[in-house]
Design a protein around this motif. Structure first.
Motif, mmCIF file in Angstrom:
data_model
loop_
_atom_site.group_PDB
_atom_site.id
_atom_site.type_symbol
_atom_site.label_atom_id
_atom_site.label_comp_id
_atom_site.label_asym_id
_atom_site.label_seq_id
_atom_site.Cartn_x
_atom_site.Cartn_y
_atom_site.Cartn_z
ATOM 1 N N GLN A 1 39.617 46.346 46.758
ATOM 2 C CA GLN A 1 39.146 47.682 47.132
ATOM 3 C C GLN A 1 40.000 48.782 46.512
ATOM 4 O O GLN A 1 39.598 49.941 46.517
ATOM 5 N N TYR B 1 35.500 39.079 40.799
ATOM 6 C CA TYR B 1 35.711 39.740 42.076
ATOM 7 C C TYR B 1 36.765 40.831 41.914
ATOM 8 O O TYR B 1 37.712 40.678 41.125
ATOM 9 N N TYR C 1 32.910 33.737 38.758
ATOM 10 C CA TYR C 1 32.419 35.038 39.190
ATOM 11 C C TYR C 1 33.578 36.024 39.149
ATOM 12 O O TYR C 1 34.726 35.659 39.393
ATOM 13 N N SER D 1 41.000 35.400 49.545
ATOM 14 C CA SER D 1 40.676 34.543 50.673
ATOM 15 C C SER D 1 39.203 34.182 50.634
ATOM 16 O O SER D 1 38.402 34.850 49.979
ATOM 17 N N GLY D 2 38.845 33.117 51.349
ATOM 18 C CA GLY D 2 37.466 32.676 51.376
ATOM 19 C C GLY D 2 37.316 31.315 50.720
ATOM 20 O O GLY D 2 38.274 30.735 50.227
ATOM 21 N N SER D 3 36.094 30.837 50.685
ATOM 22 C CA SER D 3 35.825 29.520 50.122
ATOM 23 C C SER D 3 35.715 29.596 48.609
ATOM 24 O O SER D 3 34.893 30.331 48.085
ATOM 25 N N MET D 4 36.552 28.864 47.920
ATOM 26 C CA MET D 4 36.523 28.863 46.454
ATOM 27 C C MET D 4 37.187 27.577 45.961
ATOM 28 O O MET D 4 37.967 26.946 46.677
ATOM 29 N N GLN E 1 32.528 33.827 51.832
ATOM 30 C CA GLN E 1 32.637 35.099 51.138
ATOM 31 C C GLN E 1 34.062 35.273 50.634
ATOM 32 O O GLN E 1 35.010 35.203 51.401
ATOM 33 N N VAL E 2 34.216 35.495 49.364
ATOM 34 C CA VAL E 2 35.532 35.676 48.764
ATOM 35 C C VAL E 2 35.925 37.146 48.838
ATOM 36 O O VAL E 2 35.119 38.032 48.561
ATOM 37 N N GLN E 3 37.161 37.389 49.217
ATOM 38 C CA GLN E 3 37.692 38.751 49.245
ATOM 39 C C GLN E 3 39.040 38.811 48.554
ATOM 40 O O GLN E 3 39.847 37.876 48.670
ATOM 41 N N LEU F 1 33.407 29.248 41.765
ATOM 42 C CA LEU F 1 32.577 28.716 42.858
ATOM 43 C C LEU F 1 31.685 27.655 42.220
ATOM 44 O O LEU F 1 32.181 26.633 41.789
#
Length: 118
Positions: free
Chosen positions: A110, A107, A105, A25-28, A1-3, A101
């Motif tokens: 917040q 993203y 995408y 962060s996350g897998s990318m 999950q990318v954040q 990915l």
């Protein structure tokens, strides 16, 4: 999950400076364009600045000469240095990234509040 996680907002007096950071962060595989947008109460979200993976930048006319966008590709982080802040810069600032990915995408972070007031 990318954040995407922003930091660095706050309250500053007119003429002051703030530096925003946004870390992905996350897998990318990688992140192509990154940028900052902002939304003031009652207004639509608007573009502030963008930066390509290679470092090419664009700015909204309202921030040219006062804001500087930069990025560290090794850290998957984008920055926004904001100088000579004005009350009209008050808004929630959102980080955006085009993350690769299986394809690209969009993203969003917040959001972080920036308030310019005496």
């Amino acid at each position: 999950q990318v954040q995407l996680v922003e930091s660095g907002g706050g309250l500053v007096q007119p003429g002051g400076s703030l530096r925003l950071s946004c870390a992905a962060s996350g897998s990318m595989f990688s992140i192509n364009a990154m940028g900052w947008y902002r939304q003031a109460p009652g207004n639509q979200r608007e573009l502030v600045a963008t930066i390509s993976r290679g470092g090419a930048t664009t700015y909204a006319d309202s921030v040219k000469g006062r804001f500087t966008i930069s990025r560290d590709n090794a850290k998957n982080t984008v920055y926004l240095q904001m100088n000579s802040l004005k009350p009209e810069d008050t808004a929630v600032y959102y980080c955006h990234g085009r993350v690769v990915l299986s394809r690209e995408y969009d993203y969003w972070g917040q959001g972080t509040q920036v308030t310019v007031s005496s």
